[in-house]
Design an enzyme around this catalytic site. Structure first.
Site, PDB file in Angstrom:
ATOM      1  N   SER A  97       0.818  -1.200   0.000  1.00  0.00           N
ATOM      2  CA  SER A  97       0.000   0.000   0.000  1.00  0.00           C
ATOM      3  C   SER A  97       0.862   1.265   0.000  1.00  0.00           C
ATOM      4  O   SER A  97       1.646   1.485  -0.916  1.00  0.00           O
ATOM      5  CB  SER A  97      -0.965  -0.043   1.193  1.00  0.00           C
ATOM      6  OG  SER A  97      -1.987   0.913   1.062  1.00  0.00           O
ATOM      7  N   ASP A 227      -9.717  -5.286  -4.497  1.00  0.00           N
ATOM      8  CA  ASP A 227      -9.111  -4.325  -3.581  1.00  0.00           C
ATOM      9  C   ASP A 227      -9.991  -3.076  -3.552  1.00  0.00           C
ATOM     10  O   ASP A 227     -10.077  -2.345  -4.533  1.00  0.00           O
ATOM     11  CB  ASP A 227      -7.698  -3.976  -4.049  1.00  0.00           C
ATOM     12  CG  ASP A 227      -6.913  -3.146  -3.054  1.00  0.00           C
ATOM     13  OD1 ASP A 227      -7.542  -2.345  -2.330  1.00  0.00           O
ATOM     14  OD2 ASP A 227      -5.682  -3.292  -3.001  1.00  0.00           O
ATOM     15  N   HIS A 256      -7.517  -5.753  -0.190  1.00  0.00           N
ATOM     16  CA  HIS A 256      -6.350  -4.883  -0.096  1.00  0.00           C
ATOM     17  C   HIS A 256      -5.248  -5.546   0.729  1.00  0.00           C
ATOM     18  O   HIS A 256      -4.072  -5.277   0.501  1.00  0.00           O
ATOM     19  CB  HIS A 256      -6.754  -3.555   0.540  1.00  0.00           C
ATOM     20  CG  HIS A 256      -5.654  -2.545   0.588  1.00  0.00           C
ATOM     21  ND1 HIS A 256      -4.938  -2.174  -0.538  1.00  0.00           N
ATOM     22  CD2 HIS A 256      -5.118  -1.824   1.617  1.00  0.00           C
ATOM     23  CE1 HIS A 256      -4.032  -1.271  -0.204  1.00  0.00           C
ATOM     24  NE2 HIS A 256      -4.110  -1.047   1.092  1.00  0.00           N
TER      25      HIS A 256
END
Length: 276
Positions: A97, A227, A256
């Site tokens: 991320s 996601d 995610h």
């Protein structure tokens, strides 16, 4: 616990696990978490003879809560100091991320002399926010709502994110984990309010396009096609094309947090990439 005093006096917390003489793998965590979010991967690789290093970005986890410097340029300069301090060479960098943005900008800004491969997991590059040139991105109003939610009740917001979209626990017939939710909340609340707030802009509005184009080493892109935080259409699919040596693996139905949910599959993909 090991800390590195940085150029401005801030202290960076890091873990250095496994075989001190093993091949090195570094981990860069996502927002608003800490190196604890990668513990499944770090233990797995350390048990296989690797030296694994994970740090808490400044303002996050156990590192110093600085008021200024909550931006990607500062984060990657901190990481460069850590690499030099530990004399890290021939490493494989892994980032999730926001941490995937850190890996990308580190390689774009500081080069690949100390790194031989990289892995981006559910990573934010090339650009999250929607613009005329990036119509697949997420509208800025969504990120504004994050900031509003933090001001209204950060503790509740930091429960709502893992209870819902982060792990995909808001999807029907999905097995939830209260432990995962509480662990996310614990990490998030340890991060300073100022850092977490500032980093919403950092992860959503930083454009990593030029960084991706500069990276001259193999990069494995792992991304879930469900996601809900960093949609694959605006991120993983584009990054894999922009990277000179990018390779994409899509996780069908993946959230995610595939490294937290699909632990065995991600670990196997990591070890295969490391050994290739």
């Amino acid at each position: 616990m090991p800390y590195l005093k940085l150029r401005d006096g801030a202290e960076l917390f890091y873990k250095d696990w496994g075989n001190p003489k093993g091949k090195i793998v570094t981990f860069s965590h996502g927002w608003p978490l800490s190196s604890d979010n990668f513990e499944n991967q770090m233990v797995f690789l350390a048990d296989k003879g690797y030296r694994v290093i994970g740090h808490d970005r400044r303002g996050h986890g156990r590192s110093t809560q600085t008021w200024e410097g909550n931006n990607m340029d500062t984060f990657v300069d901190d990481l460069k100091e850590l690499f030099e301090h530990l004399d890290i060479k021939d490493a494989v960098m892994v980032g999730h991320s926001h941490g995937g943005g850190e890996v990308t900008h580190f390689l774009g800004k500081h080069g690949t002399s100390r790194v031989k491969k990289a892995v981006l997991i559910g990573a934010v590059p090339p650009l999250m926010v929607k613009t005329a040139a990036n119509p697949e991105g997420t509208d800025k109003a969504v990120f504004d709502s994050f900031r509003q939610a933090m001001h209204k009740d950060r503790a509740q917001f930091f429960l709502d994110v893992p209870t819902g979209p982060f792990f995909g626990f808001n999807r029907p017939n999905v097995k939830t984990s209260q432990g995962q939710i509480q662990n996310w909340w614990r990490q998030g609340m340890t991060t300073s309010f100022k850092t977490a707030y500032d980093c919403i802009k950092d992860f959503s509005e930083t454009d990593f396009t030029s960084d991706l184009k500069k990276i001259d080493i193999p990069v494995l892109v792992l991304h879930g096609d469900d996601d809900q935080v960093v949609p694959i259409e605006a991120s993983g699919l584009k990054s894999a094309k922009l990277l000179p040596q990018g390779k994409l693996k899509v996780y069908p139905g993946g959230s995610h947090a595939i490294h937290n949910i699909d632990v065995d599959e991600v670990n196997n993909d990591l070890i295969s990439f490391l050994q290739s």
